[in-house]
Design a protein around this motif. Sequence first.
Motif, PDB file in Angstrom:
ATOM      1  N   TYR A 124       0.829  -1.206   0.000  1.00 46.29           N
ATOM      2  CA  TYR A 124       0.000   0.000   0.000  1.00 46.29           C
ATOM      3  C   TYR A 124       0.865   1.258   0.000  1.00 46.29           C
ATOM      4  CZ  TYR A 124      -4.057  -2.952   0.687  1.00 46.29           C
ATOM      5  OH  TYR A 124      -5.033  -3.889   0.517  1.00 46.29           O
ATOM      6  N   VAL A 127       2.008   1.807  -3.572  1.00 43.25           N
ATOM      7  CA  VAL A 127       0.899   2.281  -4.414  1.00 43.25           C
ATOM      8  C   VAL A 127       0.637   3.762  -4.138  1.00 43.25           C
ATOM      9  CG1 VAL A 127      -1.576   2.097  -4.852  1.00 43.25           C
ATOM     10  CG2 VAL A 127      -0.200   0.045  -4.677  1.00 43.25           C
ATOM     11  N   PHE A 189      -2.945 -17.712   5.682  1.00 44.54           N
ATOM     12  CA  PHE A 189      -4.318 -18.149   5.914  1.00 44.54           C
ATOM     13  C   PHE A 189      -4.522 -19.635   5.660  1.00 44.54           C
ATOM     14  CE2 PHE A 189      -5.130 -13.524   5.111  1.00 44.54           C
ATOM     15  CZ  PHE A 189      -5.430 -13.236   6.429  1.00 44.54           C
ATOM     16  N   ARG A 190      -3.606 -20.270   4.928  1.00 48.62           N
ATOM     17  CA  ARG A 190      -3.715 -21.718   4.773  1.00 48.62           C
ATOM     18  C   ARG A 190      -3.554 -22.397   6.137  1.00 48.62           C
ATOM     19  NH1 ARG A 190       2.179 -23.311   2.487  1.00 48.62           N
ATOM     20  NH2 ARG A 190       1.028 -24.958   1.463  1.00 48.62           N
ATOM     21  N   GLY A 193      -6.842 -23.239   7.653  1.00 51.18           N
ATOM     22  CA  GLY A 193      -7.765 -23.947   6.754  1.00 51.18           C
ATOM     23  C   GLY A 193      -8.214 -25.302   7.228  1.00 51.18           C
ATOM     24  N   LYS A 196     -12.307 -27.281   6.537  1.00 50.54           N
ATOM     25  CA  LYS A 196     -12.826 -27.969   5.362  1.00 50.54           C
ATOM     26  C   LYS A 196     -12.691 -29.478   5.552  1.00 50.54           C
ATOM     27  CE  LYS A 196     -12.253 -27.872   0.439  1.00 50.54           C
ATOM     28  NZ  LYS A 196     -11.160 -27.906  -0.514  1.00 50.54           N
TER      29      LYS A 196
ATOM     30  N   ASP B  26     -17.207 -18.412  11.820  1.00 52.50           N
ATOM     31  CA  ASP B  26     -17.741 -18.080  10.497  1.00 52.50           C
ATOM     32  C   ASP B  26     -18.742 -16.940  10.577  1.00 52.50           C
ATOM     33  OD1 ASP B  26     -16.536 -19.473   8.488  1.00 52.50           O
ATOM     34  OD2 ASP B  26     -17.651 -21.310   8.864  1.00 52.50           O
ATOM     35  N   PHE B 116     -11.815 -12.148  -3.814  1.00 47.20           N
ATOM     36  CA  PHE B 116     -10.479 -11.742  -3.376  1.00 47.20           C
ATOM     37  C   PHE B 116      -9.871 -10.746  -4.359  1.00 47.20           C
ATOM     38  CE2 PHE B 116      -5.882 -12.687  -3.898  1.00 47.20           C
ATOM     39  CZ  PHE B 116      -5.431 -12.213  -2.681  1.00 47.20           C
ATOM     40  N   GLN B 120      -9.004  -6.795  -3.649  1.00 48.67           N
ATOM     41  CA  GLN B 120      -7.638  -6.301  -3.784  1.00 48.67           C
ATOM     42  C   GLN B 120      -7.606  -5.098  -4.730  1.00 48.67           C
ATOM     43  OE1 GLN B 120      -4.379  -7.726  -2.746  1.00 48.67           O
ATOM     44  NE2 GLN B 120      -5.665  -8.518  -1.146  1.00 48.67           N
ATOM     45  N   ALA B 123      -9.091  -2.017  -3.122  1.00 48.90           N
ATOM     46  CA  ALA B 123      -8.234  -1.453  -2.076  1.00 48.90           C
ATOM     47  C   ALA B 123      -7.090  -0.660  -2.696  1.00 48.90           C
ATOM     48  CB  ALA B 123      -7.689  -2.567  -1.181  1.00 48.90           C
ATOM     49  N   TYR B 124      -6.415  -1.246  -3.703  1.00 49.15           N
ATOM     50  CA  TYR B 124      -5.287  -0.532  -4.304  1.00 49.15           C
ATOM     51  C   TYR B 124      -5.773   0.689  -5.077  1.00 49.15           C
ATOM     52  CZ  TYR B 124      -2.270  -4.342  -2.883  1.00 49.15           C
ATOM     53  OH  TYR B 124      -1.570  -5.241  -2.130  1.00 49.15           O
ATOM     54  N   VAL B 127      -6.419   3.433  -2.550  1.00 49.35           N
ATOM     55  CA  VAL B 127      -5.155   3.977  -2.033  1.00 49.35           C
ATOM     56  C   VAL B 127      -4.512   4.904  -3.062  1.00 49.35           C
ATOM     57  CG1 VAL B 127      -2.796   3.393  -1.352  1.00 49.35           C
ATOM     58  CG2 VAL B 127      -4.698   2.080  -0.456  1.00 49.35           C
ATOM     59  N   ILE B 178      -9.130  -2.204   3.225  1.00 50.33           N
ATOM     60  CA  ILE B 178      -7.957  -3.038   3.492  1.00 50.33           C
ATOM     61  C   ILE B 178      -8.341  -4.186   4.433  1.00 50.33           C
ATOM     62  CG2 ILE B 178      -5.701  -3.051   4.629  1.00 50.33           C
ATOM     63  CD1 ILE B 178      -5.243  -0.242   3.499  1.00 50.33           C
ATOM     64  N   SER B 181     -10.317  -6.700   2.484  1.00 50.44           N
ATOM     65  CA  SER B 181      -9.510  -7.516   1.583  1.00 50.44           C
ATOM     66  C   SER B 181      -8.707  -8.539   2.385  1.00 50.44           C
ATOM     67  CB  SER B 181      -8.626  -6.662   0.681  1.00 50.44           C
ATOM     68  OG  SER B 181      -7.583  -6.096   1.412  1.00 50.44           O
ATOM     69  N   GLY B 182      -8.426  -8.223   3.655  1.00 55.45           N
ATOM     70  CA  GLY B 182      -7.839  -9.228   4.542  1.00 55.45           C
ATOM     71  C   GLY B 182      -8.800 -10.373   4.799  1.00 55.45           C
ATOM     72  N   ALA B 185      -9.092 -12.503   1.758  1.00 59.26           N
ATOM     73  CA  ALA B 185      -7.888 -13.332   1.616  1.00 59.26           C
ATOM     74  C   ALA B 185      -7.981 -14.532   2.557  1.00 59.26           C
ATOM     75  CB  ALA B 185      -6.645 -12.511   1.930  1.00 59.26           C
ATOM     76  N   PHE B 186      -8.457 -14.290   3.774  1.00 56.07           N
ATOM     77  CA  PHE B 186      -8.656 -15.372   4.750  1.00 56.07           C
ATOM     78  C   PHE B 186      -9.651 -16.398   4.205  1.00 56.07           C
ATOM     79  CE2 PHE B 186     -11.467 -16.800   8.242  1.00 56.07           C
ATOM     80  CZ  PHE B 186     -10.572 -17.586   8.928  1.00 56.07           C
ATOM     81  N   PHE B 189      -7.878 -18.328   1.143  1.00 57.93           N
ATOM     82  CA  PHE B 189      -6.705 -19.180   1.315  1.00 57.93           C
ATOM     83  C   PHE B 189      -6.896 -20.266   2.367  1.00 57.93           C
ATOM     84  CE2 PHE B 189      -4.551 -15.357  -0.531  1.00 57.93           C
ATOM     85  CZ  PHE B 189      -4.294 -15.949  -1.745  1.00 57.93           C
ATOM     86  N   ARG B 190      -7.915 -20.095   3.223  1.00 58.98           N
ATOM     87  CA  ARG B 190      -8.194 -21.184   4.154  1.00 58.98           C
ATOM     88  C   ARG B 190      -8.649 -22.417   3.390  1.00 58.98           C
ATOM     89  NH1 ARG B 190     -14.075 -19.493   6.425  1.00 58.98           N
ATOM     90  NH2 ARG B 190     -13.342 -20.517   8.305  1.00 58.98           N
ATOM     91  N   LEU B 191      -9.206 -22.202   2.178  1.00 59.59           N
ATOM     92  CA  LEU B 191      -9.652 -23.334   1.364  1.00 59.59           C
ATOM     93  C   LEU B 191      -8.468 -24.180   0.906  1.00 59.59           C
ATOM     94  CD1 LEU B 191     -12.313 -21.625  -0.952  1.00 59.59           C
ATOM     95  CD2 LEU B 191     -12.645 -22.690   1.269  1.00 59.59           C
ATOM     96  N   TYR B 192      -7.276 -23.585   0.928  1.00 57.47           N
ATOM     97  CA  TYR B 192      -6.084 -24.312   0.494  1.00 57.47           C
ATOM     98  C   TYR B 192      -5.367 -24.979   1.657  1.00 57.47           C
ATOM     99  CZ  TYR B 192      -6.648 -22.339  -4.085  1.00 57.47           C
ATOM    100  OH  TYR B 192      -7.152 -22.025  -5.325  1.00 57.47           O
TER     101      TYR B 192
END
Lengths: 204, 204
Positions: A124, A127, A189-190, A193, A196, B26, B116, B120, B123-124, B127, B178, B181-182, B185-186, B189-192
């Motif tokens: 940020y 940017v 954040f993984r 996870g 799931k 959740d 996501f 992002q 947010a950018y 900014v 911001i 977007s956090g 992201a959570f 990526f928690r899905l991964y």
Amino acid sequence: MTSYLQGVGVSPAAAAPALGKMKVVDRRVRVSELILRSVICGLALVAALLVATDTQVQEIFTIQKKAKYTDMKSLVFFVVANGIAAAYSLIQILRCIVSMVRGSVLFNKPLAWLIFSGDQLMAYMIVAAIGGAAQSAAFAKLGEPELQWMKVCNMYGKFCNQVGEGIASSVFVCGSMIAVSGISAFSLFRLYGGNKGSKTSAGW
Amino acid sequence: MTSYLQGVGVSPAAAAPALGKMKVVDRRVRVSELILRSVICGLALVAALLVATDTQVQEIFTIQKKAKYTDMKSLVFFVVANGIAAAYSLIQILRCIVSMVRGSVLFNKPLAWLIFSGDQLMAYMIVAAIGGAAQSAAFAKLGEPELQWMKVCNMYGKFCNQVGEGIASSVFVCGSMIAVSGISAFSLFRLYGGNKGSKTSAGW
């Protein structure tokens, strides 16, 4: 990694291929991170130096005027922001190399949070620095006739071009920084996870 | 989270309270997301309207000059960026409400990626818009003596103040964006992080 331990506990044979796949992903993520951070470090340094070393002397009726980046606050912020990004990336590169040599994977939540926050902050900041510098450059290049702000780039052409190169370099820094902050978000954040898998397990 | 997974595997009865706890997290995430998105939608609209409706007429020797936001490119970008953020947030609010009514949790990777990326981008964009507008405002307020750019805010005081309010409102939009977007992201990526759970399953 924790789960793989569990997998090993129950049946080592079944765990092996999954483990290999996991490591390939991890290795790719780490290599991309290292490359991106090196690009950031190099280009941010180039951007900061291009702008910071930029000067031009103009003679107007025997009066010498010297243009330099400190004449504009936004360029000072730009140089500082790029300098910070370069220094930060250097530290992160060292961390990456250490963790690659050790072969350890990031499973430390506080550290992952720290890296994530740092990357977000840097992205940020860059940017905002580009936004401010680009706005100043636009004023300098095009002027603002309504406000009687003159096109100073007509006078300091070489100076303006070099600032433009600096901003262009920083745009690449910005793109890489956004990508890196995506990677660090993924790495963080993984770690959260688990749910799931839990649902699949509960379903059985 | 992992340890609780193991608990599920061993005794289903023990899973119920833990699952309930998961749902609490959740729900909290979803409620915070909804609140933040509402804040963004409202304040971005306020910021855009404050700047877009801002005008001031000055009389200089019988010549009337009118200041409006279209005199400065960066303010136009600022209004457009805040407008887009408000519209985007409205769509996201509807999505949040639909998913809350249905009681479904986001486990759709393409959708999570879309949200996501959108967050992002927003947010950018905000900014950058604030960076540019703040830079213009600084020039207008303080002038740039080295470049002979005059302090136009001395002439258009009321206009400048209202622009300042718009930027202040947008700074809150930026902070919330911001944070959102956090959250996205959570959610993505928690899905991964599932290889933990899936491997446990494979181990059985």
